[in-house]
Scaffold this motif. Structure first.
Motif, PDB file in Angstrom:
ATOM      1  N   LEU A 161      43.454  47.992   0.915  1.00 50.20           N
ATOM      2  CA  LEU A 161      43.770  48.172   2.330  1.00 50.20           C
ATOM      3  C   LEU A 161      45.260  48.397   2.541  1.00 50.20           C
ATOM      4  CD1 LEU A 161      41.460  45.504   4.028  1.00 50.20           C
ATOM      5  CD2 LEU A 161      41.267  47.978   4.206  1.00 50.20           C
ATOM      6  N   HIS A 162      46.075  47.690   1.766  1.00 47.12           N
ATOM      7  CA  HIS A 162      47.520  47.854   1.897  1.00 47.12           C
ATOM      8  C   HIS A 162      47.948  49.285   1.570  1.00 47.12           C
ATOM      9  CE1 HIS A 162      48.107  43.236   1.205  1.00 47.12           C
ATOM     10  NE2 HIS A 162      47.547  43.533   2.346  1.00 47.12           N
ATOM     11  N   TYR A 168      49.189  42.274   7.050  1.00 49.09           N
ATOM     12  CA  TYR A 168      50.065  43.175   6.304  1.00 49.09           C
ATOM     13  C   TYR A 168      51.054  43.871   7.239  1.00 49.09           C
ATOM     14  CZ  TYR A 168      51.554  46.670   2.920  1.00 49.09           C
ATOM     15  OH  TYR A 168      52.303  47.450   2.076  1.00 49.09           O
ATOM     16  N   LEU A 169      50.595  44.253   8.416  1.00 46.32           N
ATOM     17  CA  LEU A 169      51.508  44.864   9.381  1.00 46.32           C
ATOM     18  C   LEU A 169      52.604  43.887   9.784  1.00 46.32           C
ATOM     19  CD1 LEU A 169      49.140  46.882  11.753  1.00 46.32           C
ATOM     20  CD2 LEU A 169      50.592  47.754   9.921  1.00 46.32           C
ATOM     21  N   ARG A 170      52.225  42.635   9.974  1.00 45.64           N
ATOM     22  CA  ARG A 170      53.214  41.619  10.347  1.00 45.64           C
ATOM     23  C   ARG A 170      54.189  41.378   9.201  1.00 45.64           C
ATOM     24  NH1 ARG A 170      50.764  35.877  11.728  1.00 45.64           N
ATOM     25  NH2 ARG A 170      50.262  36.087   9.519  1.00 45.64           N
ATOM     26  N   LYS A 171      53.681  41.344   8.000  1.00 42.22           N
ATOM     27  CA  LYS A 171      54.521  41.073   6.833  1.00 42.22           C
ATOM     28  C   LYS A 171      55.519  42.199   6.578  1.00 42.22           C
ATOM     29  CE  LYS A 171      54.151  40.016   1.887  1.00 42.22           C
ATOM     30  NZ  LYS A 171      53.194  39.841   0.746  1.00 42.22           N
ATOM     31  N   THR A 172      55.106  43.432   6.854  1.00 40.08           N
ATOM     32  CA  THR A 172      55.962  44.585   6.573  1.00 40.08           C
ATOM     33  C   THR A 172      56.757  45.033   7.803  1.00 40.08           C
ATOM     34  OG1 THR A 172      54.087  46.066   7.017  1.00 40.08           O
ATOM     35  CG2 THR A 172      54.486  45.429   4.719  1.00 40.08           C
ATOM     36  N   GLY A 173      56.753  44.219   8.860  1.00 44.11           N
ATOM     37  CA  GLY A 173      57.534  44.539  10.046  1.00 44.11           C
ATOM     38  C   GLY A 173      57.019  45.726  10.830  1.00 44.11           C
ATOM     39  N   ARG A 174      55.713  45.893  10.884  1.00 41.96           N
ATOM     40  CA  ARG A 174      55.125  47.025  11.598  1.00 41.96           C
ATOM     41  C   ARG A 174      54.250  46.551  12.757  1.00 41.96           C
ATOM     42  NH1 ARG A 174      52.993  49.887   6.058  1.00 41.96           N
ATOM     43  NH2 ARG A 174      54.931  50.919   5.428  1.00 41.96           N
ATOM     44  N   ARG A 175      54.689  45.555  13.456  1.00 43.35           N
ATOM     45  CA  ARG A 175      53.898  44.994  14.559  1.00 43.35           C
ATOM     46  C   ARG A 175      53.571  46.040  15.621  1.00 43.35           C
ATOM     47  NH1 ARG A 175      53.854  39.291  14.906  1.00 43.35           N
ATOM     48  NH2 ARG A 175      55.159  38.273  13.340  1.00 43.35           N
ATOM     49  N   HIS A 176      54.421  47.049  15.761  1.00 45.14           N
ATOM     50  CA  HIS A 176      54.182  48.077  16.786  1.00 45.14           C
ATOM     51  C   HIS A 176      52.936  48.911  16.491  1.00 45.14           C
ATOM     52  CE1 HIS A 176      56.367  50.107  13.567  1.00 45.14           C
ATOM     53  NE2 HIS A 176      55.902  51.264  14.026  1.00 45.14           N
ATOM     54  N   LEU A 177      52.404  48.792  15.264  1.00 48.03           N
ATOM     55  CA  LEU A 177      51.197  49.536  14.892  1.00 48.03           C
ATOM     56  C   LEU A 177      49.915  48.756  15.160  1.00 48.03           C
ATOM     57  CD1 LEU A 177      52.360  51.096  11.493  1.00 48.03           C
ATOM     58  CD2 LEU A 177      52.341  52.173  13.747  1.00 48.03           C
ATOM     59  N   VAL A 178      50.044  47.498  15.586  1.00 43.15           N
ATOM     60  CA  VAL A 178      48.863  46.661  15.838  1.00 43.15           C
ATOM     61  C   VAL A 178      47.912  47.298  16.856  1.00 43.15           C
ATOM     62  CG1 VAL A 178      48.076  44.468  16.819  1.00 43.15           C
ATOM     63  CG2 VAL A 178      49.927  44.500  15.130  1.00 43.15           C
ATOM     64  N   PRO A 179      48.412  47.880  17.979  1.00 42.66           N
ATOM     65  CA  PRO A 179      47.483  48.518  18.930  1.00 42.66           C
ATOM     66  C   PRO A 179      46.613  49.600  18.297  1.00 42.66           C
ATOM     67  CG  PRO A 179      49.618  48.212  19.958  1.00 42.66           C
ATOM     68  CD  PRO A 179      49.790  47.881  18.502  1.00 42.66           C
ATOM     69  N   ARG A 180      47.132  50.294  17.294  1.00 42.90           N
ATOM     70  CA  ARG A 180      46.327  51.326  16.632  1.00 42.90           C
ATOM     71  C   ARG A 180      45.168  50.691  15.855  1.00 42.90           C
ATOM     72  NH1 ARG A 180      50.958  55.384  14.082  1.00 42.90           N
ATOM     73  NH2 ARG A 180      52.289  55.468  15.938  1.00 42.90           N
ATOM     74  N   ILE A 181      45.462  49.559  15.215  1.00 44.69           N
ATOM     75  CA  ILE A 181      44.399  48.841  14.506  1.00 44.69           C
ATOM     76  C   ILE A 181      43.310  48.416  15.494  1.00 44.69           C
ATOM     77  CG2 ILE A 181      43.826  46.744  13.218  1.00 44.69           C
ATOM     78  CD1 ILE A 181      45.294  48.715  11.509  1.00 44.69           C
ATOM     79  N   GLU A 240      32.966  39.777   7.005  1.00 48.63           N
ATOM     80  CA  GLU A 240      33.548  40.860   6.203  1.00 48.63           C
ATOM     81  C   GLU A 240      34.430  41.748   7.074  1.00 48.63           C
ATOM     82  OE1 GLU A 240      31.061  43.200   3.705  1.00 48.63           O
ATOM     83  OE2 GLU A 240      29.859  41.502   3.040  1.00 48.63           O
ATOM     84  N   ALA A 241      33.892  42.152   8.233  1.00 47.26           N
ATOM     85  CA  ALA A 241      34.656  43.014   9.137  1.00 47.26           C
ATOM     86  C   ALA A 241      35.898  42.308   9.666  1.00 47.26           C
ATOM     87  CB  ALA A 241      33.771  43.462  10.298  1.00 47.26           C
ATOM     88  N   VAL A 242      35.734  41.033  10.038  1.00 46.67           N
ATOM     89  CA  VAL A 242      36.860  40.261  10.579  1.00 46.67           C
ATOM     90  C   VAL A 242      37.948  40.093   9.521  1.00 46.67           C
ATOM     91  CG1 VAL A 242      37.558  37.956  11.354  1.00 46.67           C
ATOM     92  CG2 VAL A 242      35.572  39.061  12.367  1.00 46.67           C
ATOM     93  N   LEU A 243      37.555  39.850   8.282  1.00 45.63           N
ATOM     94  CA  LEU A 243      38.539  39.689   7.211  1.00 45.63           C
ATOM     95  C   LEU A 243      39.343  40.967   7.003  1.00 45.63           C
ATOM     96  CD1 LEU A 243      36.598  37.616   4.527  1.00 45.63           C
ATOM     97  CD2 LEU A 243      38.537  36.881   5.912  1.00 45.63           C
ATOM     98  N   ILE A 244      38.676  42.113   7.149  1.00 49.37           N
ATOM     99  CA  ILE A 244      39.388  43.381   7.030  1.00 49.37           C
ATOM    100  C   ILE A 244      40.466  43.477   8.104  1.00 49.37           C
ATOM    101  CG2 ILE A 244      39.151  45.878   7.329  1.00 49.37           C
ATOM    102  CD1 ILE A 244      36.398  45.640   5.974  1.00 49.37           C
ATOM    103  N   VAL A 245      40.101  43.101   9.345  1.00 52.86           N
ATOM    104  CA  VAL A 245      41.064  43.151  10.447  1.00 52.86           C
ATOM    105  C   VAL A 245      42.198  42.157  10.200  1.00 52.86           C
ATOM    106  CG1 VAL A 245      41.387  42.811  12.928  1.00 52.86           C
ATOM    107  CG2 VAL A 245      39.295  43.886  12.081  1.00 52.86           C
ATOM    108  N   VAL A 246      41.852  40.949   9.740  1.00 50.30           N
ATOM    109  CA  VAL A 246      42.871  39.925   9.464  1.00 50.30           C
ATOM    110  C   VAL A 246      43.847  40.424   8.399  1.00 50.30           C
ATOM    111  CG1 VAL A 246      43.242  37.638   8.457  1.00 50.30           C
ATOM    112  CG2 VAL A 246      41.478  37.965  10.192  1.00 50.30           C
ATOM    113  N   LEU A 247      43.315  41.047   7.343  1.00 55.16           N
ATOM    114  CA  LEU A 247      44.178  41.570   6.278  1.00 55.16           C
ATOM    115  C   LEU A 247      45.100  42.674   6.799  1.00 55.16           C
ATOM    116  CD1 LEU A 247      41.628  41.717   3.318  1.00 55.16           C
ATOM    117  CD2 LEU A 247      43.637  40.248   3.460  1.00 55.16           C
ATOM    118  N   LEU A 248      44.553  43.554   7.621  1.00 55.70           N
ATOM    119  CA  LEU A 248      45.363  44.635   8.181  1.00 55.70           C
ATOM    120  C   LEU A 248      46.477  44.091   9.077  1.00 55.70           C
ATOM    121  CD1 LEU A 248      42.562  47.212   9.115  1.00 55.70           C
ATOM    122  CD2 LEU A 248      44.238  47.437   7.276  1.00 55.70           C
ATOM    123  N   LEU A 249      46.130  43.149   9.951  1.00 53.95           N
ATOM    124  CA  LEU A 249      47.127  42.585  10.864  1.00 53.95           C
ATOM    125  C   LEU A 249      48.197  41.802  10.105  1.00 53.95           C
ATOM    126  CD1 LEU A 249      44.858  41.359  13.817  1.00 53.95           C
ATOM    127  CD2 LEU A 249      46.222  43.446  13.679  1.00 53.95           C
TER     128      LEU A 249
END
Length: 280
Positions: free
Chosen positions: A101-102, A25-38, A14-23
């Motif tokens: 989450l999005h 979505y960031l990749r899809k929306t061009g926000r890779r620079h926010l990955v370190p915050r996640i 469950e926790a891993v899926l949340i992280v996968v979904l967040l990552l």
């Protein structure tokens, strides 16, 4: 150990899926620079969960026997309440989890710089705290410490590996089936933890009936035997069970299982109703 492995696998996934979904979505929306915050939020959630587990394990030491049993029994019942809520919450919100989450990511990304860290920490931390509490309760029920931790760690490790493969698109998992069956198994596991929590409160002299046994099959199922250990580890089965424990076990399993099955049937019927016009 198998029950704790199941807890670690389910909660970890469950926790891993949340992280996968967040990552994703960031990749899809061009926000890779926010990955370190996640990742910082995830790290904070892990540290807090480990600290909470350590507090549960070492905090009650030094108290009287009755006080330890009172705390242990109370927290076991709280753990069962959290897991029960988690089972129904996951079944109800699994389809809308990604969109929720999005929305949180969009709001956090447009707000303060640390808001996204908080989103990740709270989303993953909830699972971590639930896992720590339930594992602690399960460990008390089995009388072991390191074996439950090892079982849960193995489950979490597999969950992380599966999550990494899902993130890379290497595998596809029928998560609906997985969560359906693990939830059914956790109902039985939670009932065992509840029964043991009742036993703790009886030993603390908060609840009566410590010596009023519903059954005692210790001669047929010795607690030290391999099958007695197996039943204890998987279902928290106690060969000597009081009437209050037995009543609590039945009073939990029957209504929770009925409500869960009824919910599954309702969701299946709703899904068929939605799909029917598409095939018409």
């Amino acid at each position: 150990m198998i029950a704790n492995f199941l807890i670690g696998l389910r909660e970890g996934l469950e926790a891993v899926l949340i992280v996968v979904l967040l990552l994703a979505y960031l990749r899809k929306t061009g926000r890779r620079h926010l990955v370190p915050r996640i990742m910082l939020g995830v790290l904070a959630a892990v540290v807090v969960s480990l600290g909470f587990g350590a507090l549960l394990t070492f905090g009650p030491r030094g108290l009287t026997f009755e006080a330890q049993e009172a705390i242990g029994g109370s927290l076991s019942i709280i753990a069962v309440a959290f897991v029960t809520w988690m089972i129904f919450w996951m079944a109800r919100t699994s389809r809308s989890m990604a969109s929720d989450l999005h929305h949180k990511v969009d709001a956090a990304a447009d707000g303060k710089s640390w808001a996204l860290v908080l989103v990740a920490a709270l989303s993953v931390g909830r699972e971590g705290l639930e896992t720590a509490l339930f594992l602690w309760a399960a460990a008390r029920a089995t009388g072991e410490t390191w074996e439950p931790i090892a079982g849960a760690a193995a489950g979490i490790a597999i969950a992380i590996a599966v999550g990494a493969l899902i993130h890379r698109g290497a595998i596809r998992v029928n998560l609906s089936t997985f969560f359906t069956w693990t939830a059914a198994a956790l109902i039985v596991v939670a009932a065992g933890v509840l029964a043991y929590g009742i036993h703790d409160l009886q030993e603390a002299r908060i609840l009566p009936g410590l010596h009023a046994l519903a059954f005692d099959v210790s001669a047929s199922i010795p607690p030290s035997s391999w099958y007695g250990t197996l039943l204890k580890g998987i279902f928290n089965f106690s060969p000597a069970t009081t009437w209050l424990q037995a009543i609590a076990w039945i009073a939990y399993v029957v209504p929770v299982a009925v409500l869960y099955i009824r919910g599954l049937r309702g969701r299946s019927a709703a899904k068929r109703a939605v799909e029917a016009p598409a095939h018409a």
